[in-house]
Every structure is written in C-alpha cells, then in structure tokens.
Design a protein around this motif. Structure first.
Motif, PDB file in Angstrom:
ATOM      1  N   LEU A  86      29.254  69.694  64.681  1.00  0.00           N
ATOM      2  CA  LEU A  86      28.761  70.319  63.459  1.00  0.00           C
ATOM      3  C   LEU A  86      27.236  70.379  63.364  1.00  0.00           C
ATOM      4  N   HIS A  87      26.550  69.756  64.291  1.00  0.00           N
ATOM      5  CA  HIS A  87      25.086  69.793  64.269  1.00  0.00           C
ATOM      6  C   HIS A  87      24.644  71.213  64.625  1.00  0.00           C
ATOM      7  N   ASP A  88      23.712  71.754  63.834  1.00  0.00           N
ATOM      8  CA  ASP A  88      23.287  73.148  64.000  1.00  0.00           C
ATOM      9  C   ASP A  88      22.733  73.440  65.391  1.00  0.00           C
ATOM     10  N   ALA A  89      21.859  72.597  65.899  1.00  0.00           N
ATOM     11  CA  ALA A  89      21.246  72.841  67.207  1.00  0.00           C
ATOM     12  C   ALA A  89      22.285  72.764  68.327  1.00  0.00           C
ATOM     13  N   VAL A  90      23.215  71.831  68.219  1.00  0.00           N
ATOM     14  CA  VAL A  90      24.256  71.684  69.229  1.00  0.00           C
ATOM     15  C   VAL A  90      25.198  72.884  69.202  1.00  0.00           C
ATOM     16  N   SER A  91      25.632  73.274  68.010  1.00  0.00           N
ATOM     17  CA  SER A  91      26.564  74.402  67.925  1.00  0.00           C
ATOM     18  C   SER A  91      25.904  75.706  68.367  1.00  0.00           C
TER      19      SER A  91
END
Length: 149
Positions: A86-91
């Motif tokens: 759910l982390h923005d940078a990861v997704s």
C-alpha cells in the motif's frame, strides 16, 4: 558460428531494438519510479521492516504451526506485506515494473511468432502463453500435451 552479413545485420537490429526500449517512455517511467523508491526514506523503512519480518517468517516456516511464534510472526508478515503493497512509492514502482515487463513480453512474442507460430515464448503471463500449445516451459517432458518440434 560464422559471422555473416545477415547475422551482423540481425545483431545491429537487435541492438537498435534494445536502444528503443531503453529510450521508451515505459522504461523512463520505470527508472524514475525506481529512483523515487530508492530515495524515499519511509519506503526504505517499510522495505527494511518487511525484509526483517520475512527472515523471521522463513525461519518459522521450517517448523510450521509447531513453531512457538507461528501465529504472531505469520500475522506480522501479512501486516508488513500489506503495508509494503500500500505504500505509494512501492506500488508506483511495481506498476512501472509490470508495464516494462509487459512490453518486453510483447516484443518476445512478436519476435517468436515472426519466426514461426510453433515457437514457444515463456513469458510467465497467461495472456501471452495462451496461444502456445504449452503454458510456457512446462518441463514435464511433454506430458502436458505440448510437442517438441
């Protein structure tokens, strides 16, 4: 293999295709999101936490439900995975990575089918593998029904 003009020309064309992929908007997006992910301190903390819990989880899996901390570590693993996903940078990175992989899969399929419809191109993607008589490298010696031609 002897180097013929045809093989040299094919290698030049392959290098050109590779350069086009590297210069593509999809590849640029991949590199940009990777750079963003590497520089995002909160993402790095989430990744580090996930890796730490993953190591504990792998240890627990050796013993299964008989491990004294099985439930706690299994739950912590699910929570860490959810937080990571759910982390923005990861997704954003995962999305860019998937788009680049899809581009490479499409190119592989185009090249393979340009040579012959019978060429099997293992993409790992059921969408591309569905046209193949074999689901992409079954490794079962033909027991799946595919034929080595």
């Amino acid at each position: 293999m002897l180097a013929t003009m045809e093989s040299v020309q094919l290698l030049d064309e392959a290098e050109l295709l590779g350069a086009l992929v590297v210069q593509s908007e999809i590849a640029e997006d991949y590199r940009r999101t990777l750079d963003t992910l590497r520089k995002d301190k909160s993402a790095q903390k989430v990744i580090a936490r996930f890796v730490e819990i993953k190591n504990l989880y792998e240890d627990v899996q050796r013993f299964g439900k008989y491990h004294p901390q099985y439930k706690e570590i299994t739950k912590a693993m699910r929570d860490a995975k959810r937080e990571l996903d759910l982390h923005d940078a990861v997704s954003a990175f995962k999305k860019a990575e998937k788009e680049l992989q899809n581009l490479l899969d499409e190119i592989s399929v185009e090249l393979g089918t340009a040579v012959s419809q019978n060429i099997k191109v293992p993409t790992g993607n059921p969408f591309f593998d569905s046209g193949s008589s074999c689901g992409g490298g079954c490794g079962s010696g033909g027991s799946c029904g595919c034929k080595a031609s």
